[in-house]
Enzyme design. Structure first.
Site, mmCIF file in Angstrom:
data_model
loop_
_atom_site.group_PDB
_atom_site.id
_atom_site.type_symbol
_atom_site.label_atom_id
_atom_site.label_comp_id
_atom_site.label_asym_id
_atom_site.label_seq_id
_atom_site.Cartn_x
_atom_site.Cartn_y
_atom_site.Cartn_z
ATOM 1 N N HIS A 1 0.842 -1.177 0.000
ATOM 2 C CA HIS A 1 0.000 0.000 0.000
ATOM 3 C C HIS A 1 0.884 1.235 0.000
ATOM 4 O O HIS A 1 1.821 1.311 0.772
ATOM 5 C CB HIS A 1 -0.882 -0.029 1.258
ATOM 6 C CG HIS A 1 -1.964 0.982 1.224
ATOM 7 N ND1 HIS A 1 -1.974 2.079 2.037
ATOM 8 C CD2 HIS A 1 -3.063 1.077 0.460
ATOM 9 C CE1 HIS A 1 -3.059 2.799 1.789
ATOM 10 N NE2 HIS A 1 -3.732 2.212 0.839
ATOM 11 N N LEU B 1 -9.494 -2.604 5.534
ATOM 12 C CA LEU B 1 -8.614 -2.403 4.389
ATOM 13 C C LEU B 1 -7.453 -1.478 4.764
ATOM 14 O O LEU B 1 -7.643 -0.431 5.349
ATOM 15 C CB LEU B 1 -9.430 -1.770 3.258
ATOM 16 C CG LEU B 1 -8.653 -1.583 1.963
ATOM 17 C CD1 LEU B 1 -8.262 -2.911 1.373
ATOM 18 C CD2 LEU B 1 -9.469 -0.765 1.008
ATOM 19 N N ASP B 2 -6.236 -1.895 4.410
ATOM 20 C CA ASP B 2 -5.040 -1.070 4.637
ATOM 21 C C ASP B 2 -4.805 -0.785 6.114
ATOM 22 O O ASP B 2 -4.120 0.169 6.456
ATOM 23 C CB ASP B 2 -5.124 0.257 3.869
ATOM 24 C CG ASP B 2 -5.364 0.036 2.404
ATOM 25 O OD1 ASP B 2 -4.884 -0.988 1.881
ATOM 26 O OD2 ASP B 2 -6.028 0.867 1.785
ATOM 27 N N GLU B 3 -5.366 -1.591 6.989
ATOM 28 C CA GLU B 3 -5.183 -1.355 8.415
ATOM 29 C C GLU B 3 -4.588 -2.572 9.109
ATOM 30 O O GLU B 3 -4.548 -2.644 10.319
ATOM 31 C CB GLU B 3 -6.537 -1.014 9.066
ATOM 32 C CG GLU B 3 -7.016 0.381 8.820
ATOM 33 C CD GLU B 3 -6.195 1.404 9.560
ATOM 34 O OE1 GLU B 3 -5.970 1.252 10.771
ATOM 35 O OE2 GLU B 3 -5.771 2.377 8.913
#
Lengths: 298, 298, 298, 298
Positions: free
Chosen positions: A207, A242-244
């Site tokens: 990411h 998401l993205d965490e």
């Protein structure tokens, strides 16, 4: 240490308590198995109290000695794993083992961008990543020639909002059929459902990242408008948020006001592939413990 | 170029249009003034159309030549600035000039942390920052000895929620009395009011930064809990939107899971002072143009 | 782990052999002493065969337990050090111990450049370096005011070719009188004699470094003429072979063709002080093992 | 600036003298040609006195205007190049021009290592390198399949001490036949003769680099024995003095005592390919001026 025929890498974590290093290392000593490499860490900040982490690489050559057989009953990997697992369980901990000659099998999920795909394959071929790459899945046919040139099976499974559950099920089938141990999202521009994440082996995602962070579409354009001086990338395990997911690796590169949004994308791509490769390497070397939203990379 | 007695640094920006480099450089050529250093940049992404930026460093030795006097009427800095300003205005642009022998005067605002304060003073003394530091203001008496050891006037002006307007007014008075050109917040742990920012000269702030970003209190603790692998710092001009002003400089340092929150703070402090010093240097060298939320550092 | 009152850090190296981690950690386990932090490394490339390195940080709180007294005879640090030393000797190895409450005493040797001197003092004051700095010696009076502002005894001992043996003897006397454990050359522009190095405690030096390397005078000017794009610094233990001692830490910074020799010096100075501070920190934390011309930093 | 159909990039250097920026930029202004990007630098340290460098990117769209035709006689690239060349010559300088639609043709010379070869090809395909790669030559057949998979002509020309002049002559023939503008040694493990270097177009080489530097065979093993903490790479133009040509780009990566010589090689390979790609990019963008043993990268 001359190069051993095979090794086992044990990755342990447990509540911290006196004598852990001695007891874990002592286990292998009693068996006559040599510890080639070890590192450990005590984290005083654990949510449920101090927590202990240890990675031990053990030369399996010693399994042939009478000493090991006597102690274990039978001098097999199964007995070794079982006995050590019992020790760790008795300490309230958990363990994961990787055998050096059982090479993890990675599936790459991608869309159209070849940079990360080539990078992973070439590093694997150069011996930098101790894994096999027996499967590439994309939602486009775009990268089929790349896969073919390396003789890697390639499946194009287009996806729309309506067909997503069905397409994800097909991907899961492919992962199972090819005995995949790790999924790497090499700029696979699709959000994975929770159903997928539950059914799949671990998933590593890459990411972009900026200071400050930008929400919404076209983040590189936002970063450009804001005049950032650094472009970053974060590799993490994919989770429902998401993205965490837990961060495995991060890095940045310098940019200037003279670079347009396209050049930020180019610089970002370079950082992304290096960061992704490092994260995959850490995972296949059995170095990463996830604890809540953190990782410990031993 | 033997070292000139004095130079002028012109920082220009204007709507982009043909012939700008030639016309701006030609202005000084006609006067017989030598351009020692020049850089320019065209930004095609400007909100109001393409924009042009140029920095010119001019040897003022040539002001003594008859040629300059003939062209300007009188060979003074005032005439030079006026004439060049008229040219830039005719192009729809803006210009800022800095004279090498008119050294900018910086005030440091700090609280208790000596790291950034020492760093700025020592760099100034080592000749790395072309400025004077004739004033240090703090809301604590803590760093008085530091200021005294360098013979810099120091004022402790405690502040509470209630006394803030009054305290800020006193700070503004001090800035005026000491003819301050730039305020540097060297970890001054106070939010400045809009009233202050309007009355004060430009203010540079230093701010920690993380990927992802963290809102709220104890950001280093949050970063630790999230297991970030990088610690960053951002230097920016202070604006009404706290920590949202135009970014001048950024950098990061690597951290590991083995570091507790205190060590993250220590690493962060090292990055912060380097980034702050670079930003101050860029400003006093008259290199920074602000355009909306972006900077261009020429 | 709540913060322990005192710890001991043992730094061990020995020929590699099976069971080392278990035996070394087991020693403390039997005594009821908790290992807070441990790391080890096996180097297969040692000149005299594979070599093993281990660093163990032990909570001394356990020394008060009956268990320790029973095992050691008397529950003192002396008994602990002796018993562990005997174990390591029986393995053919060597050990060095540091007690957390016996703070190493550092002498700074400098000439005229204040950057590294301030940097070391400020880091020590900020708690980044677990040491005391009770002595500064210079061959010039230049930095006396700096030392005085921090209340550190300062001695100016000028040196010429003729007076060198005599001057060095005086420095050695000062080191002894102030019970110095480590000498840090903070850009002390003098070559130390072998006599000095034999009589003195360990000496850490900081040295600029370039790719390619430059011999002879004015290395920054040579680097400039050669158009290098990086400026480096190396911190190492001083040995008879000037600038050839075992490397502890290195780093580089980026430079461009636009920088003159003076700017290279400025950038180099910034790298030098960071690298020197990291090396001193590694040493005072008892992390550095020297093996021939290499170091292992655990 | 909307994206222009074609541009010309002029790279000028000359003795420094008043009015250069104005005269060079003024030339294009008079023709009605727009300068899209410009940068210049004055080097006060030149061996033959201060020297001036300027890079100008000009929009060729303006060549169609009557103004250009009037000034140049005929509005052709030839007339433009000739007229600007005459101006630069009158200033005692030199100029090199690159047309954006005349793409430089690169030959890769390699041995067996695929990393740099793949990297250059993939960056070219991704649009990062504004060049074509119509030729790969190796002294082994090893990488033929790589070349074939990208449909690039590949020639294996084995070389021995005895056949070297003959083999080099064949390489020169291939370079001519394929109209090669730049040769990139992507870890081509052969020393090129002076005869070759005189006959060939510019040659860029990539070279590992260490602090300190190591002479002789197996440099990574020497670096390992010396315990270096950084691994570097230098891209430079090849000259008679092997590894001593003008440096275009350099970078380093961090290594630790835990890495064996093979891992140093792996890390080095990663740095080498990034550094090589940056150097090739700077060259094909017509940014690099060589002056004696230095480069200026504008």
């Amino acid at each position: 240490m001359t190069s051993p025929t095979s090794t086992a890498t044990f990755l342990v974590h447990s509540p911290d308590q006196p004598g852990l290093v001695a007891r874990l290392a002592g286990f292998f000593y009693k068996l006559g198995l040599n510890i080639i490499d070890a590192s450990n860490h005590s984290d005083p900040h654990g949510a449920a109290g101090p927590r202990f982490f240890m990675r031990l690489v053990v030369d399996l050559g010693g399994l042939g000695k009478p000493q090991a057989e006597t102690e274990l009953g039978s001098a097999t990997r199964g007995s070794l794993e079982k006995a050590f697992g019992e020790l760790v369980t008795s300490l309230g901990g958990e363990v994961r083992v990787a055998w050096s000659d059982v090479v993890p099998r990675i599936a790459i999920l991608c869309t159209k961008d070849p940079a990360c795909v080539y990078d992973l394959i070439l590093r694997q071929q150069a011996g930098e990543l101790a894994c096999e790459i027996p499967l590439i899945v994309s939602n486009h046919a775009h990268l089929e020639a790349v896969a073919t040139s390396f003789r890697i099976p390639f499946f194009a499974l287009p996806v729309t909002k309506e067909t997503k559950p069905e397409q994800e099920a097909k991907v899961i089938d492919l992962l199972k059929k090819h005995h995949i141990d790790l999924v790497v999202l090499a700029r696979y521009m699709q959000v994975l459902s929770e159903t997928f994440l539950v059914a799949a082996p671990p998933v590593i995602n890459i990411h972009h990242g900026f200071l400050p962070a930008f929400q919404g579409a076209k983040p590189y354009h936002q970063a450009h408008e804001r005049g950032v001086k650094l472009i970053g990338a974060t590799a993490h395990y994919a989770t429902r948020d998401l993205d965490e997911g837990p961060i495995i690796e991060q890095d940045v590169a310098r940019v200037t006001h003279a670079m347009g949004p396209e050049e930020l994308v180019r610089v970002g791509r370079d950082v992304e592939r290096v960061v992704l490769a490092r994260a995959v390497r850490a995972h296949v070397d059995n170095r990463v413990v996830v604890q809540g939203r953190r990782t410990f990379v031993l």
